[in-house]
Design an enzyme around this catalytic site. Structure first.
Site, PDB file in Angstrom:
ATOM      1  CD1 TRP A   1      29.184  29.844  -0.582  1.00 47.06           C
ATOM      2  CD2 TRP A   1      29.117  30.836   1.426  1.00 47.06           C
ATOM      3  NE1 TRP A   1      29.990  30.958  -0.639  1.00 47.06           N
ATOM      4  CE2 TRP A   1      29.963  31.584   0.573  1.00 47.06           C
ATOM      5  CE3 TRP A   1      28.925  31.258   2.733  1.00 47.06           C
ATOM      6  CZ2 TRP A   1      30.607  32.746   1.006  1.00 47.06           C
ATOM      7  CZ3 TRP A   1      29.569  32.422   3.169  1.00 47.06           C
ATOM      8  CH2 TRP A   1      30.407  33.147   2.308  1.00 47.06           C
TER       9      TRP A   1
ATOM     10  CD1 TRP B   1      20.071  33.891   8.957  1.00 45.05           C
ATOM     11  CD2 TRP B   1      22.201  33.659   9.581  1.00 45.05           C
ATOM     12  NE1 TRP B   1      20.445  32.590   8.695  1.00 45.05           N
ATOM     13  CE2 TRP B   1      21.750  32.411   9.062  1.00 45.05           C
ATOM     14  CE3 TRP B   1      23.514  33.756  10.036  1.00 45.05           C
ATOM     15  CZ2 TRP B   1      22.553  31.291   8.993  1.00 45.05           C
ATOM     16  CZ3 TRP B   1      24.334  32.628   9.967  1.00 45.05           C
ATOM     17  CH2 TRP B   1      23.847  31.415   9.448  1.00 45.05           C
TER      18      TRP B   1
ATOM     19  CD  GLU C   1      39.733  18.767  -3.203  1.00 42.53           C
ATOM     20  OE1 GLU C   1      38.813  19.602  -3.331  1.00 42.53           O
ATOM     21  OE2 GLU C   1      40.209  18.450  -2.095  1.00 42.53           O
TER      22      GLU C   1
ATOM     23  CG  ASN D   1      38.776  24.569  -1.332  1.00 40.87           C
ATOM     24  OD1 ASN D   1      37.641  24.964  -1.598  1.00 40.87           O
ATOM     25  ND2 ASN D   1      38.994  23.516  -0.556  1.00 40.87           N
TER      26      ASN D   1
ATOM     27  CD1 TRP E   1      35.915  16.591  -1.152  1.00 36.55           C
ATOM     28  CD2 TRP E   1      33.863  17.067  -0.411  1.00 36.55           C
ATOM     29  NE1 TRP E   1      35.938  16.522   0.219  1.00 36.55           N
ATOM     30  CE2 TRP E   1      34.691  16.813   0.706  1.00 36.55           C
ATOM     31  CE3 TRP E   1      32.517  17.386  -0.187  1.00 36.55           C
ATOM     32  CZ2 TRP E   1      34.226  16.875   2.017  1.00 36.55           C
ATOM     33  CZ3 TRP E   1      32.046  17.447   1.123  1.00 36.55           C
ATOM     34  CH2 TRP E   1      32.891  17.204   2.202  1.00 36.55           C
TER      35      TRP E   1
ATOM     36  CD1 TRP F   1      23.210  29.605   5.615  1.00 35.02           C
ATOM     37  CD2 TRP F   1      23.337  29.302   3.407  1.00 35.02           C
ATOM     38  NE1 TRP F   1      22.106  28.880   5.237  1.00 35.02           N
ATOM     39  CE2 TRP F   1      22.157  28.678   3.879  1.00 35.02           C
ATOM     40  CE3 TRP F   1      23.627  29.237   2.044  1.00 35.02           C
ATOM     41  CZ2 TRP F   1      21.273  28.003   3.049  1.00 35.02           C
ATOM     42  CZ3 TRP F   1      22.744  28.561   1.202  1.00 35.02           C
ATOM     43  CH2 TRP F   1      21.587  27.966   1.699  1.00 35.02           C
TER      44      TRP F   1
END
Length: 437
Positions: free
Chosen positions: A367, A291, A259, A326, A262, A344
């Site tokens: 996202w 979209w 984590e 998460n 990341w 997004w």
């Protein structure tokens, strides 16, 4: 009377005295060090919610730092305003020889630091910044061809291979506290003077239990279990040391360490591909997606009224607490972008306004991962089924029942879109966009 020449340490995303890279170097500079924090009007003016819990958190942390510095016969200058105006004032009030701070990788911060650096140099002061909030930054972890990694798995392997004690060593700031500038207590602007109200909120602890880290692999995907560290807000504002956490993770759990990797990964993406922080897709072809951007459906998603219990539970949790598990973040983000075909960027902005642990690099990365436009190597046709996700990760419905009180009542809405229909519509829209040109 001639003023004493001093160094200034400018606190930003590093709100601690312990193991702070830039603060350590300031204390070793040979000059007395004046701590400084600026409530940046350019940032605060963009917050619509004047009861923003994050502002209260920062305020409480600054008040605590001032107390700690007071016990060391020093203090912190706390200012409210635009940084350039504040620095012009400080340059008049003090003989500043050097200014120390830590890197900030966001686009606004880069522009701000460029402006302040030029102002300081113009006034005969040096401006020195250092890596502090990540283990590896910018282009410290590169491929064998000296290019930037854009896929996480090979990056994480190279990250781990490069790691050694040097990168995990703490900066012993405590040894040099005697170098702090001796000054009397300074007044701190009130939240009211800055246009904010103090919120009554129980913020997560900055302690991470060893047992949590050890069991993280087994518990991290189940939102009803307190199986995640909730350390995000402390990492965001630097009230904890990333090096302390990485050492603990290395000792206890490779999964929890992942984590932190990341986090480094997304920070180096933001630095090397600054367009992602300016509203652009990491994969430019995804900006061709048409979209739907239905405002009524977006509102229902924001309010947790989609008719999909796991999605609604996540949005209720976010709206009430400033936190979302998460696993549920992935499901809610996928639902907005894939089921509803809503840009997004709309979801990214909503999370940015609500999350206590909002961090541009990670929020943007997450996202874009959900939308398929980011660094993830998986194909765009990964579309989470919210019902299947609930059955897998909240089998007894404990998380959903806690956050969706209207479940099984006449007030609970029917699903706003059929999963199978939404999936097929999404695949068609993406296929059309990605086959252009």
């Amino acid at each position: 009377m001639q003023k004493e020449k001093i160094a200034v340490f400018w606190f930003r995303r590093d709100l601690r005295l312990h193991d702070n890279a830039g603060f350590y170097r300031a204390l070793k500079s040979g000059l007395p060090v004046l701590p400084l924090f600026i409530f940046d009007k350019a940032i605060l003016d963009q917050l619509d919610n004047k009861e923003d819990k994050r502002v209260t958190f920062i305020y409480q942390v600054i008040a605590d730092l001032k107390k700690k510095l007071g016990k060391l016969d020093s203090d912190m200058e706390v200012k409210y305003g635009f940084p350039a105006d504040i620095w012009k004032e400080l340059l008049i009030n003090y003989d500043i020889g050097e200014v120390y701070t830590n890197h900030d990788y966001e686009p606004y911060a880069q522009d701000r630091d460029g402006e302040i650096g030029a102002l300081l140099i113009e006034n005969g002061a040096e401006f020195k910044t250092f890596k502090d909030q990540v283990i590896f930054e910018k282009q410290e972890v590169l491929t064998g061809q000296n290019t930037v990694y854009t896929v996480f798995t090979p990056y994480s392997k190279a990250w781990r291979a490069k790691l050694n004690d040097f990168y995990l060593s703490s900066y012993p700031t405590e040894k040099y506290f005697s170098k702090l500038y001796k000054t009397k207590t300074q007044e701190i602007p009130t939240l009211k003077e800055m246009g904010f109200l103090e919120t009554d909120h129980d913020f997560p602890s900055d302690e991470v239990r060893s047992s949590l880290i050890e069991n993280y692999e087994a518990t991290r995907n189940y939102p009803a279990i307190p199986g995640t560290s909730r350390i995000g807000i402390h990492l965001r504002f630097g009230t904890v040391s990333i090096r302390d956490l990485a050492r603990k993770a290395l000792e206890k759990s490779g999964t929890w360490l992942n984590e932190l990797i990341w986090r480094d990964f997304y920070h180096q993406i933001l630095w090397n591909f600054p367009q992602v922080g300016e509203g652009k897709a990491f994969r430019a072809e995804y900006d061709n997606i048409r979209w739907r951007n239905n405002e009524a459906e977006f509102k229902l998603w924001c309010e947790g009224k989609t008719g999909y219990p796991l999605v609604d539970a996540g949005m209720h949790q976010l709206n009430e607490t400033g936190f979302m598990h998460n696993r549920v973040r992935m499901v809610t983000a996928s639902f907005l972008t894939k089921h509803l075909l809503i840009d997004w960027r709309w979801g990214e902005a909503y999370f940015a306004a609500k999350l206590l642990d909002f961090d541009m690099a990670s929020n943007n990365g997450g996202w874009q991962w959900a939308a398929g436009s980011g660094t993830d190597a998986a194909p765009y046709f990964r579309i989470f089924n919210p019902t299947a996700q609930a059955e897998k990760f909240d089998k007894k419905g404990e998380y959903i029942k806690k956050w969706v009180l209207e479940l099984n009542s006449l007030n609970y809405p029917a699903p706003i879109v059929d999963h199978k229909f939404a999936r097929e519509r999404c695949l068609q829209a993406y296929k059309e966009a990605l086959t252009k040109g």
